[in-house]
Design an enzyme around this catalytic site. Structure first.
Site, PDB file in Angstrom:
ATOM      1  N   HIS A 260      -0.365 -10.062 -14.654  1.00 19.67           N
ATOM      2  CA  HIS A 260       0.998  -9.694 -14.283  1.00 19.67           C
ATOM      3  C   HIS A 260       1.334 -10.260 -12.906  1.00 19.67           C
ATOM      4  CE1 HIS A 260      -1.261  -6.185 -12.452  1.00 19.67           C
ATOM      5  NE2 HIS A 260      -0.484  -6.513 -11.437  1.00 19.67           N
TER       6      HIS A 260
HETATM    7  P1  TYD Z   1      -2.060  -2.268 -13.654  1.00 19.05           P
HETATM    8  O1  TYD Z   1      -1.427  -2.506 -12.324  1.00 19.05           O
HETATM    9  O2  TYD Z   1      -1.339  -2.760 -14.869  1.00 19.05           O
HETATM   10  O3  TYD Z   1      -3.541  -2.869 -13.573  1.00 19.05           O
HETATM   11  P2  TYD Z   1      -4.207  -4.080 -14.367  1.00 19.05           P
HETATM   12  O4  TYD Z   1      -3.187  -5.165 -14.468  1.00 19.05           O
HETATM   13  O5  TYD Z   1      -5.366  -4.492 -13.520  1.00 19.05           O
HETATM   14  O6  TYD Z   1      -4.645  -3.546 -15.681  1.00 19.05           O
HETATM   15  O7  TYD Z   1      -2.350  -0.720 -13.798  1.00 19.05           O
HETATM   16  C1  TYD Z   1      -3.049  -0.185 -14.888  1.00 19.05           C
HETATM   17  C2  TYD Z   1      -2.375   1.105 -15.320  1.00 19.05           C
HETATM   18  O8  TYD Z   1      -2.356   2.030 -14.232  1.00 19.05           O
HETATM   19  C3  TYD Z   1      -0.926   0.912 -15.756  1.00 19.05           C
HETATM   20  O9  TYD Z   1      -0.721   1.697 -16.917  1.00 19.05           O
HETATM   21  C4  TYD Z   1      -0.112   1.498 -14.640  1.00 19.05           C
HETATM   22  C5  TYD Z   1      -1.042   2.482 -13.962  1.00 19.05           C
HETATM   23  N1  TYD Z   1      -0.818   2.531 -12.506  1.00 19.05           N
HETATM   24  C6  TYD Z   1      -0.153   3.606 -11.952  1.00 19.05           C
HETATM   25  O10 TYD Z   1       0.257   4.560 -12.659  1.00 19.05           O
HETATM   26  N2  TYD Z   1       0.051   3.651 -10.608  1.00 19.05           N
HETATM   27  C7  TYD Z   1      -0.375   2.650  -9.794  1.00 19.05           C
HETATM   28  O11 TYD Z   1      -0.175   2.715  -8.543  1.00 19.05           O
HETATM   29  C8  TYD Z   1      -1.065   1.530 -10.371  1.00 19.05           C
HETATM   30  C9  TYD Z   1      -1.560   0.392  -9.533  1.00 19.05           C
HETATM   31  C10 TYD Z   1      -1.260   1.519 -11.743  1.00 19.05           C
END
Ligand code: TYD
Length: 138
Positions: free
Chosen positions: A55
């Site tokens: 992302h």
């Molecule tokens: P994400 O930023 O999509 O991490 P990655 O790309 O490494 O998998 O986050 C994973 C999940 O965590 C997503 O469902 C959103 C949630 N999340 C939160 O609720 N709050 C936050 O501050 C972060 C960073 C993620």
């Protein structure tokens, strides 16, 4: 430390201590972190074979550290230029400006800590690579 705010770059912090005592590393607002920190999160226990990220963020700035283990970043900026960073020591960090697509690989013992410029807003994410590529040309 001087930060170029539109370019991803390595951050190198001081490590204070010695082997027989242990170490402390500090990231301080303005000196080391070029934005107001509104959120801190950390990730851990990511299996070796898993790639995370996939992302970009429209507005979020991040300073990221591997307080334990080894973390590899592949970044693609809005011009399609790639860069590669390895965080393999607790005093090494990475500044990621807005609009950088990232893929991240972890050693299983890695603990990633992220200092973020904004609170969590799902609308700030671009989770589709084609959308990211098209977004830049708008
Ligand atoms: P994400 O930023 O999509 O991490 P990655 O790309 O490494 O998998 O986050 C994973 C999940 O965590 C997503 O469902 C959103 C949630 N999340 C939160 O609720 N709050 C936050 O501050 C972060 C960073 C993620």
């Amino acid at each position: 430390m001087k930060h170029k705010l539109n370019i991803s770059h390595a951050i190198s912090l001081k490590s204070v201590g010695k082997p027989e005592l242990g170490y402390i590393t500090v990231a301080e607002y303005q000196t080391d972190i070029p934005f107001d920190i509104k959120r801190v999160y950390w990730t851990y226990y990511t299996p070796n074979q898993v790639t995370r990220g996939h992302h970009a963020h429209k507005a979020l700035q991040q300073c990221i550290f591997a307080v334990s283990g080894r973390i590899e970043f592949e970044l693609i900026n809005a011009n399609g230029e790639k860069s590669h960073f390895v965080l393999d020591s607790p005093e090494k960090g990475l500044y990621i400006p807005p609009m950088h697509w990232r893929t991240i690989k972890f050693s299983h013992n890695a603990v990633l800590i992220c200092l973020a410029s904004e609170i969590y807003v799902e609308g700030d994410y671009i989770r589709d690579f084609d959308e990211f590529i098209n977004f830049k040309s708008k």
